[in-house]
Write a protein that holds these residues in place. Sequence first.
Motif, PDB file in Angstrom:
ATOM      1  N   UNK A 171       0.818  -1.207   0.000  1.00 46.66           N
ATOM      2  CA  UNK A 171       0.000   0.000   0.000  1.00 46.66           C
ATOM      3  C   UNK A 171       0.852   1.257   0.000  1.00 46.66           C
ATOM      4  N   UNK A 172       0.269   2.337   0.502  1.00 51.86           N
ATOM      5  CA  UNK A 172       0.984   3.613   0.522  1.00 51.86           C
ATOM      6  C   UNK A 172       2.130   3.563   1.520  1.00 51.86           C
ATOM      7  N   UNK A 173       3.229   4.185   1.165  1.00 54.33           N
ATOM      8  CA  UNK A 173       4.413   4.197   2.016  1.00 54.33           C
ATOM      9  C   UNK A 173       4.413   5.448   2.891  1.00 54.33           C
ATOM     10  N   UNK A 174       4.931   5.304   4.104  1.00 54.14           N
ATOM     11  CA  UNK A 174       4.938   6.402   5.064  1.00 54.14           C
ATOM     12  C   UNK A 174       6.128   7.330   4.834  1.00 54.14           C
ATOM     13  N   UNK A 175       5.900   8.606   5.153  1.00 57.53           N
ATOM     14  CA  UNK A 175       6.995   9.578   5.217  1.00 57.53           C
ATOM     15  C   UNK A 175       7.691   9.495   6.572  1.00 57.53           C
TER      16      UNK A 175
ATOM     17  N   UNK B 276       9.796  -1.872   4.131  1.00 58.84           N
ATOM     18  CA  UNK B 276       8.864  -1.960   3.000  1.00 58.84           C
ATOM     19  C   UNK B 276       7.662  -1.034   3.169  1.00 58.84           C
ATOM     20  N   UNK B 277       7.468  -0.479   4.370  1.00 56.66           N
ATOM     21  CA  UNK B 277       6.370   0.436   4.619  1.00 56.66           C
ATOM     22  C   UNK B 277       6.807   1.900   4.527  1.00 56.66           C
ATOM     23  N   UNK B 278       8.080   2.144   4.168  1.00 52.98           N
ATOM     24  CA  UNK B 278       8.643   3.486   4.181  1.00 52.98           C
ATOM     25  C   UNK B 278       9.033   3.944   2.778  1.00 52.98           C
ATOM     26  N   UNK B 279       8.807   5.209   2.490  1.00 54.17           N
ATOM     27  CA  UNK B 279       9.337   5.796   1.273  1.00 54.17           C
ATOM     28  C   UNK B 279      10.861   5.870   1.361  1.00 54.17           C
ATOM     29  N   UNK B 280      11.512   5.942   0.228  1.00 51.63           N
ATOM     30  CA  UNK B 280      12.953   6.195   0.245  1.00 51.63           C
ATOM     31  C   UNK B 280      13.200   7.534   0.945  1.00 51.63           C
TER      32      UNK B 280
ATOM     33  N   UNK C 224      17.480   4.411   3.694  1.00 51.42           N
ATOM     34  CA  UNK C 224      18.434   4.884   2.696  1.00 51.42           C
ATOM     35  C   UNK C 224      17.746   5.056   1.351  1.00 51.42           C
ATOM     36  N   UNK C 225      18.118   6.118   0.653  1.00 50.66           N
ATOM     37  CA  UNK C 225      17.543   6.387  -0.673  1.00 50.66           C
ATOM     38  C   UNK C 225      18.195   5.499  -1.732  1.00 50.66           C
TER      39      UNK C 225
END
Length: 293
Positions: free
Chosen positions: A219-223, A243-247, A292-293
Amino acid sequence: MKWNEIHLIADRRAADLIAVVLDECGGSGCVFDEDGRVSPTVGITAYFADGDVAALQQLRQRLHGIEAINPHWHRFQLTAQIVDDKDWLYRWQAYFEATQISDHFWCVPAWESVNLPAGEEAICIDPGLAFGSGLHATTALCVRFLEEVVNGGDLVFDIGTGTGILAIAAAKLGAAHVAAIDLDEQAVAQAVVNIGLNDVSPVAEASTGDLLSTIPADGMKADVIVANLVTDAVLRLLPTVGVYMKDGAYLIVSGIIDERIDEVKAAAATASLAWCRAELSDGWYAVLLRRRK
C-alpha cells in the motif's frame, strides 16, 4: 473489572529495568511515586488483571533474578491489593497534571483548563483506563523528533499508539494522514476519544493491530513512522519496517532501555536504516533512523 494493584519499593538504579519487566509481564501502566525527595529508593505502581496468577509469578521470578545479579542493590518490597476500575482511574489522575513535553507541546489532562504562551499548543489527553499521559520520557523524546521531521502533507504511521498522543502530535504538526495502531483494544478506544478531543479526527485514525500487520505492505508508504514500544518489540519491527517506508523516510523508535542500545544499532544496520541520532532521557533511548535512498 477488578485489578491487582502492585506496589514496589525498589532501588532507584533499578527503576528503568523494573518498568520494562512490568510491561513484559503484562502490567498496565507504570507510575513512579515521586515526592521530590532525593532517595536511594523509589515507589513504582502497576496494575495486573485480577486472577492473572501466571503473570504475577513471572514478575516475582524476574525480580528475584534482578536481585541475584545485583546483590548490592536494595531488596525489593512488593505489596498487592485488589482495586476496581474507578479506584484505578482516580489513583492515576492524581499523578497527571499539565506538563510541557517539548518546545511546542504541552500534555494537558482533559479535566484541566490551561492558558499557554503564544506559539505553544496543548495535546489534550483523557487516559481513561489505558494509562498513557504522555509524561514518560520515551513519549516526550518521540514528540521532539516528530517536531523535527514531520512536514505538511506527510503520511505518518504511529505504531503502539497507546492513548494516541504521538498520532495527535503528528496531526497537529501538519501530517495529511496518521494511521495509529495498537494491539490493546482498550487503548485504541481511548485513542479515538483523544483524537476527537483534539479535533484531529479528519486526519488521525486509530485501529487495532500488531505492529504493522494491519497495513498492506504493497500500500501507501509512510513519510514518517514512530514506534514507542519496548526494546524487544523494536527489534522485532526493524527487519520488516523498510517496505512500509518511502525512500528517505524517517523512523523514530523509542522505549529502548540504555543497556540495549547497541542491539538496536546493530539491528538497524542490518535493516539498511541509516542512524541519524539517539537521545537519552531518564535511562531510556529514542532513536531517529532514516531509510536509505
